[in-house]
Scaffold this motif. Structure first.
Motif, PDB file in Angstrom:
ATOM      1  N   GLY A 188       0.780  -1.227   0.000  1.00 22.53           N
ATOM      2  CA  GLY A 188       0.000   0.000   0.000  1.00 22.53           C
ATOM      3  C   GLY A 188       0.815   1.283   0.000  1.00 22.53           C
ATOM      4  N   LYS A 189       2.117   1.197  -0.131  1.00 25.76           N
ATOM      5  CA  LYS A 189       3.003   2.375  -0.097  1.00 25.76           C
ATOM      6  C   LYS A 189       3.726   2.523  -1.429  1.00 25.76           C
ATOM      7  CE  LYS A 189       2.291   3.187   4.293  1.00 25.76           C
ATOM      8  NZ  LYS A 189       1.658   4.365   4.787  1.00 25.76           N
ATOM      9  N   HIS A 190       4.562   3.560  -1.514  1.00 25.93           N
ATOM     10  CA  HIS A 190       5.400   3.762  -2.696  1.00 25.93           C
ATOM     11  C   HIS A 190       6.784   4.215  -2.254  1.00 25.93           C
ATOM     12  CE1 HIS A 190       5.325   8.166  -2.522  1.00 25.93           C
ATOM     13  NE2 HIS A 190       4.059   8.054  -2.175  1.00 25.93           N
ATOM     14  N   LYS A 191       7.774   3.988  -3.122  1.00 18.84           N
ATOM     15  CA  LYS A 191       9.158   4.413  -2.893  1.00 18.84           C
ATOM     16  C   LYS A 191       9.719   4.940  -4.197  1.00 18.84           C
ATOM     17  CE  LYS A 191      10.523   3.126   1.341  1.00 18.84           C
ATOM     18  NZ  LYS A 191      11.658   2.496   1.919  1.00 18.84           N
ATOM     19  N   ASN A 192      10.709   5.823  -4.068  1.00 19.53           N
ATOM     20  CA  ASN A 192      11.394   6.387  -5.228  1.00 19.53           C
ATOM     21  C   ASN A 192      12.826   5.877  -5.278  1.00 19.53           C
ATOM     22  OD1 ASN A 192       9.224   8.048  -6.064  1.00 19.53           O
ATOM     23  ND2 ASN A 192       9.772   9.531  -4.506  1.00 19.53           N
ATOM     24  N   ALA A 193      13.338   5.711  -6.491  1.00 19.30           N
ATOM     25  CA  ALA A 193      14.739   5.373  -6.714  1.00 19.30           C
ATOM     26  C   ALA A 193      15.264   6.311  -7.797  1.00 19.30           C
ATOM     27  CB  ALA A 193      14.888   3.922  -7.142  1.00 19.30           C
ATOM     28  N   THR A 194      16.455   6.863  -7.573  1.00 18.14           N
ATOM     29  CA  THR A 194      17.056   7.775  -8.545  1.00 18.14           C
ATOM     30  C   THR A 194      18.485   7.353  -8.843  1.00 18.14           C
ATOM     31  OG1 THR A 194      17.863   9.281  -6.847  1.00 18.14           O
ATOM     32  CG2 THR A 194      15.680   9.726  -7.732  1.00 18.14           C
ATOM     33  N   ALA A 195      18.974   7.803  -9.976  1.00 20.02           N
ATOM     34  CA  ALA A 195      20.361   7.548 -10.364  1.00 20.02           C
ATOM     35  C   ALA A 195      20.898   8.767 -11.100  1.00 20.02           C
ATOM     36  CB  ALA A 195      20.462   6.316 -11.252  1.00 20.02           C
ATOM     37  N   LYS A 196      22.107   9.174 -10.735  1.00 25.08           N
ATOM     38  CA  LYS A 196      22.779  10.292 -11.388  1.00 25.08           C
ATOM     39  C   LYS A 196      23.930   9.744 -12.219  1.00 25.08           C
ATOM     40  CE  LYS A 196      25.056  14.712 -10.482  1.00 25.08           C
ATOM     41  NZ  LYS A 196      24.611  15.268 -11.729  1.00 25.08           N
ATOM     42  N   PHE A 197      24.029  10.225 -13.440  1.00 25.74           N
ATOM     43  CA  PHE A 197      25.090   9.793 -14.347  1.00 25.74           C
ATOM     44  C   PHE A 197      26.058  10.942 -14.593  1.00 25.74           C
ATOM     45  CE2 PHE A 197      21.495   7.046 -15.235  1.00 25.74           C
ATOM     46  CZ  PHE A 197      22.087   5.802 -15.291  1.00 25.74           C
ATOM     47  N   THR A 198      27.242  10.618 -15.086  1.00 25.94           N
ATOM     48  CA  THR A 198      28.238  11.650 -15.351  1.00 25.94           C
ATOM     49  C   THR A 198      28.033  12.305 -16.717  1.00 25.94           C
ATOM     50  OG1 THR A 198      29.759   9.981 -16.193  1.00 25.94           O
ATOM     51  CG2 THR A 198      29.981  10.602 -13.879  1.00 25.94           C
ATOM     52  N   ARG A 199      27.326  11.628 -17.601  1.00 27.82           N
ATOM     53  CA  ARG A 199      27.056  12.164 -18.931  1.00 27.82           C
ATOM     54  C   ARG A 199      25.579  12.502 -19.072  1.00 27.82           C
ATOM     55  NH1 ARG A 199      30.278   7.867 -22.768  1.00 27.82           N
ATOM     56  NH2 ARG A 199      32.289   8.121 -21.771  1.00 27.82           N
ATOM     57  N   THR A 200      25.272  13.299 -20.065  1.00 25.52           N
ATOM     58  CA  THR A 200      23.877  13.608 -20.365  1.00 25.52           C
ATOM     59  C   THR A 200      23.181  12.355 -20.870  1.00 25.52           C
ATOM     60  OG1 THR A 200      24.454  15.883 -20.945  1.00 25.52           O
ATOM     61  CG2 THR A 200      22.362  15.050 -21.768  1.00 25.52           C
ATOM     62  N   ILE A 201      21.981  12.123 -20.385  1.00 26.54           N
ATOM     63  CA  ILE A 201      21.229  10.938 -20.775  1.00 26.54           C
ATOM     64  C   ILE A 201      20.595  11.183 -22.140  1.00 26.54           C
ATOM     65  CG2 ILE A 201      19.266   9.465 -20.208  1.00 26.54           C
ATOM     66  CD1 ILE A 201      19.785  10.151 -17.260  1.00 26.54           C
ATOM     67  N   ILE A 202      20.833  10.262 -23.059  1.00 23.20           N
ATOM     68  CA  ILE A 202      20.201  10.315 -24.368  1.00 23.20           C
ATOM     69  C   ILE A 202      18.998   9.381 -24.383  1.00 23.20           C
ATOM     70  CG2 ILE A 202      20.503   9.852 -26.824  1.00 23.20           C
ATOM     71  CD1 ILE A 202      23.447  10.652 -26.422  1.00 23.20           C
ATOM     72  N   LYS A 203      19.179   8.161 -23.846  1.00 24.10           N
ATOM     73  CA  LYS A 203      18.093   7.196 -23.704  1.00 24.10           C
ATOM     74  C   LYS A 203      18.351   6.410 -22.425  1.00 24.10           C
ATOM     75  CE  LYS A 203      15.678   3.468 -26.012  1.00 24.10           C
ATOM     76  NZ  LYS A 203      15.601   2.645 -27.222  1.00 24.10           N
ATOM     77  N   LEU A 204      17.380   6.393 -21.529  1.00 23.38           N
ATOM     78  CA  LEU A 204      17.519   5.705 -20.247  1.00 23.38           C
ATOM     79  C   LEU A 204      16.770   4.388 -20.306  1.00 23.38           C
ATOM     80  CD1 LEU A 204      18.520   5.848 -17.307  1.00 23.38           C
ATOM     81  CD2 LEU A 204      16.354   6.932 -16.734  1.00 23.38           C
ATOM     82  N   ARG A 205      17.465   3.314 -19.908  1.00 24.40           N
ATOM     83  CA  ARG A 205      16.848   2.003 -19.813  1.00 24.40           C
ATOM     84  C   ARG A 205      16.818   1.597 -18.344  1.00 24.40           C
ATOM     85  NH1 ARG A 205      19.683   2.474 -24.127  1.00 24.40           N
ATOM     86  NH2 ARG A 205      21.637   1.750 -23.297  1.00 24.40           N
ATOM     87  N   ILE A 206      15.646   1.193 -17.865  1.00 25.46           N
ATOM     88  CA  ILE A 206      15.462   0.800 -16.478  1.00 25.46           C
ATOM     89  C   ILE A 206      14.942  -0.636 -16.447  1.00 25.46           C
ATOM     90  CG2 ILE A 206      14.223   1.271 -14.339  1.00 25.46           C
ATOM     91  CD1 ILE A 206      13.929   4.162 -15.243  1.00 25.46           C
ATOM     92  N   LYS A 207      15.587  -1.469 -15.624  1.00 26.05           N
ATOM     93  CA  LYS A 207      15.114  -2.837 -15.420  1.00 26.05           C
ATOM     94  C   LYS A 207      14.609  -2.929 -13.989  1.00 26.05           C
ATOM     95  CE  LYS A 207      16.222  -7.658 -15.726  1.00 26.05           C
ATOM     96  NZ  LYS A 207      17.224  -8.693 -15.942  1.00 26.05           N
ATOM     97  N   LEU A 208      13.318  -3.228 -13.842  1.00 22.49           N
ATOM     98  CA  LEU A 208      12.663  -3.310 -12.548  1.00 22.49           C
ATOM     99  C   LEU A 208      12.277  -4.762 -12.295  1.00 22.49           C
ATOM    100  CD1 LEU A 208      11.203  -1.984 -10.090  1.00 22.49           C
ATOM    101  CD2 LEU A 208       9.216  -1.719 -11.583  1.00 22.49           C
ATOM    102  N   SER A 209      12.810  -5.341 -11.239  1.00 25.41           N
ATOM    103  CA  SER A 209      12.450  -6.703 -10.877  1.00 25.41           C
ATOM    104  C   SER A 209      12.074  -6.740  -9.392  1.00 25.41           C
ATOM    105  CB  SER A 209      13.575  -7.686 -11.181  1.00 25.41           C
ATOM    106  OG  SER A 209      14.753  -7.303 -10.532  1.00 25.41           O
ATOM    107  N   CYS A 210      10.909  -7.283  -9.096  1.00 24.74           N
ATOM    108  CA  CYS A 210      10.382  -7.300  -7.730  1.00 24.74           C
ATOM    109  C   CYS A 210      10.041  -8.714  -7.309  1.00 24.74           C
ATOM    110  CB  CYS A 210       9.138  -6.429  -7.620  1.00 24.74           C
ATOM    111  SG  CYS A 210       9.419  -4.698  -7.960  1.00 24.74           S
ATOM    112  N   THR A 211      10.265  -9.010  -6.033  1.00 26.38           N
ATOM    113  CA  THR A 211       9.915 -10.294  -5.448  1.00 26.38           C
ATOM    114  C   THR A 211       9.200 -10.048  -4.123  1.00 26.38           C
ATOM    115  OG1 THR A 211      12.073 -10.411  -4.360  1.00 26.38           O
ATOM    116  CG2 THR A 211      11.869 -11.529  -6.469  1.00 26.38           C
ATOM    117  N   PRO A 212       8.332 -10.988  -3.719  1.00 28.00           N
ATOM    118  CA  PRO A 212       7.676 -10.828  -2.413  1.00 28.00           C
ATOM    119  C   PRO A 212       8.693 -10.922  -1.289  1.00 28.00           C
ATOM    120  CG  PRO A 212       6.704 -12.647  -3.670  1.00 28.00           C
ATOM    121  CD  PRO A 212       7.859 -12.138  -4.435  1.00 28.00           C
ATOM    122  N   LYS A 213       8.447 -10.216  -0.238  1.00 25.83           N
ATOM    123  CA  LYS A 213       9.367 -10.208   0.900  1.00 25.83           C
ATOM    124  C   LYS A 213       9.071 -11.357   1.833  1.00 25.83           C
ATOM    125  CE  LYS A 213      11.580  -6.720   3.614  1.00 25.83           C
ATOM    126  NZ  LYS A 213      11.496  -5.421   4.188  1.00 25.83           N
TER     127      LYS A 213
END
Length: 104
Positions: free
Chosen positions: A79-104
């Motif tokens: 019932g909640k939410h969380k944020n995740a961020t990432a900073k890169f050293t170069r300008t992002i042209i295309k960002l690819r994110i892989k999200l994998s979740c498992t039950p705790k």
């Protein structure tokens, strides 16, 4: 005044810095939703929402071209939410994110 308006309109496209974001997800049957954001020209972020009744552990991998991938591990309570961020050293042209979740 007309010249000023023309210059202002000519500079308008320079204010947009959005880049495409591809998200690959592996949710393992959990009721997880996400929103990906282009926070800045070198920062990407994702908000992970857990709509289920079970807590989840999620691994988020941010990839931007030839740079090393950035990995974030987050625990999202039911019932909640969380944020995740990432900073890169170069300008992002295309960002690819892989999200994998498992039950705790």
């Amino acid at each position: 005044m007309k010249k000023f308006c023309c210059v202002l309109l000519a500079l308008l496209p320079l204010t947009a810095f959005a880049y495409p974001i591809d998200v690959e997800k592996d949710l393992n049957g959990l009721k997880i939703d996400y929103n990906a954001f282009d926070t800045d020209n070198d920062i990407g972020s994702i908000q992970v929402n857990n709509y289920g009744d079970v807590d989840a552990t999620c691994k988020v991998v941010f990839t931007n071209g030839p740079e090393a991938p950035r990995t974030r591990n987050i625990d999202v309570a039911a019932g909640k939410h969380k944020n995740a961020t990432a900073k890169f050293t170069r300008t992002i042209i295309k960002l690819r994110i892989k999200l994998s979740c498992t039950p705790k």
